[in-house]
Design a protein around this motif. Sequence first.
Motif, mmCIF file in Angstrom:
data_model
loop_
_atom_site.group_PDB
_atom_site.id
_atom_site.type_symbol
_atom_site.label_atom_id
_atom_site.label_comp_id
_atom_site.label_asym_id
_atom_site.label_seq_id
_atom_site.Cartn_x
_atom_site.Cartn_y
_atom_site.Cartn_z
ATOM 1 N N SER A 209 41.105 31.663 39.416
ATOM 2 C CA SER A 209 41.245 32.965 40.088
ATOM 3 C C SER A 209 41.053 34.120 39.100
ATOM 4 O O SER A 209 40.685 35.222 39.492
ATOM 5 N N PHE B 35 37.611 35.699 39.348
ATOM 6 C CA PHE B 35 37.163 36.359 40.579
ATOM 7 C C PHE B 35 36.564 37.740 40.307
ATOM 8 O O PHE B 35 35.405 38.021 40.635
ATOM 9 N N PRO C 6 37.685 35.418 50.578
ATOM 10 C CA PRO C 6 38.758 35.259 49.592
ATOM 11 C C PRO C 6 39.724 34.138 49.956
ATOM 12 O O PRO C 6 39.912 33.834 51.130
ATOM 13 N N GLN D 123 43.642 35.144 45.937
ATOM 14 C CA GLN D 123 43.085 36.497 46.039
ATOM 15 C C GLN D 123 43.918 37.341 47.005
ATOM 16 O O GLN D 123 44.027 38.550 46.851
ATOM 17 N N LEU E 166 41.645 42.120 44.475
ATOM 18 C CA LEU E 166 40.709 41.978 45.589
ATOM 19 C C LEU E 166 40.387 43.361 46.176
ATOM 20 O O LEU E 166 39.221 43.695 46.408
#
Length: 333
Positions: free
Chosen positions: A161, A164, A182, A186, A194
């Motif tokens: 993660s 991301f 997502p 997230q 996010l």
Amino acid sequence: MFSNSFDIITFGSATRDIFLRSKDFKLIDCADFVSGKAMALGAGSKVYLDDLIFASGGGGTNVAATFALQGLKTAYAGLVGEDAGGKDILEELKNLKISTDFVKKTSKAKTPYSIILSSGRERTILVYEGASHLLSESDIDWNKIKKTKWFYVSGLSGESSKLFEKIINFAADNKIKLAVNPGHDQLTNNLEILKKCLNKIDILIVNQEEASQITGVDYKDESALFKKFDGLVPGIAVMSKGPEGVAVSDGKKIYRAGIPRSGYLDRTGSGDAFGSGFSAAILRGESIERAIQLGTVNATSTVQQIGAKNGLLKKGEWGEWERVDVSGEDLAV
Ligand SMILES: Nc1ncnc2c1ncn2[C@@H]1O[C@H](COP(=O)(O)OP(=O)(O)OP(=O)(O)O)[C@@H](O)[C@H]1O
Ligand SMILES: [Mg+2]
């Protein structure tokens, strides 16, 4: 050189799934669990299975399967274990004509495994997240993944993660278009990250609960929710509503559709099938109406079969289902 360029590269998990079905998995009332029910097996007994089905899953490879079946040049970027499960995944990707150039192996964890216990009425999923958790910056060939038109980023969990935001920013810096679905991390611990990334996303795909988590607006109030979304996402925002279909906004219109009349066996992978079918059509330059229809039929077709990739449609195939009607509501500007 041309052979190195892709239409789309997908990120997210790659798992082995095993479905165990038995009438002897009992549902009993139990206040210890959120659902108020427990799936129970007799301690010390032998429980016989009615069926055993092997399949593969994971957001990253599920969506890659749709893209490849839809005739797009597709690669999956992810991590598997150095084990039989990892080998199976690589073999399946190759059979589907998905490039494995960006798949790395690790000895630090095993290939993810999900064991799905199904009593017919209810199911309980045992999840080993393993290698999909551990993708790190050095596992990605940043220079080579530039050669693609699109990225599809599905849930990245655990250590992965942390990548991301980096993947989203990399896409924006390199003019790579972005479809994002997502995952849990997230939407919980990394929700602020996010939100910061939303203005770089071309297609955001979420279900109702996820839409509410992001916008802070009750999903039942669709017009308020999309108003918020339109301010956050410059591209297309998709909210799937399970058997009730979808609502989609491009900032100018809200499009809505239901699902075709159909049976239903196993909903694993419906979100991936919809998101990838929808994105495949947009990637080919088709309209939002067409994209909704393709996403919907792809999801309908896969929920008829056990296994997230079983039933996904090939380009030109439509199955026996009607094309859903899509309504459009102009938004006041
Ligand atoms: N029972 C069903 N029958 C037919 N189509 C379905 C069914 N459930 C879902 N779909 C289709 O799949 C789409 C996505 O489903 P859903 O909203 O459940 O996604 P999700 O919650 O993200 O699922 P997932 O658990 O796979 O992540 C829906 O918009 C619908 O078109
Ligand atoms: Mg989903």
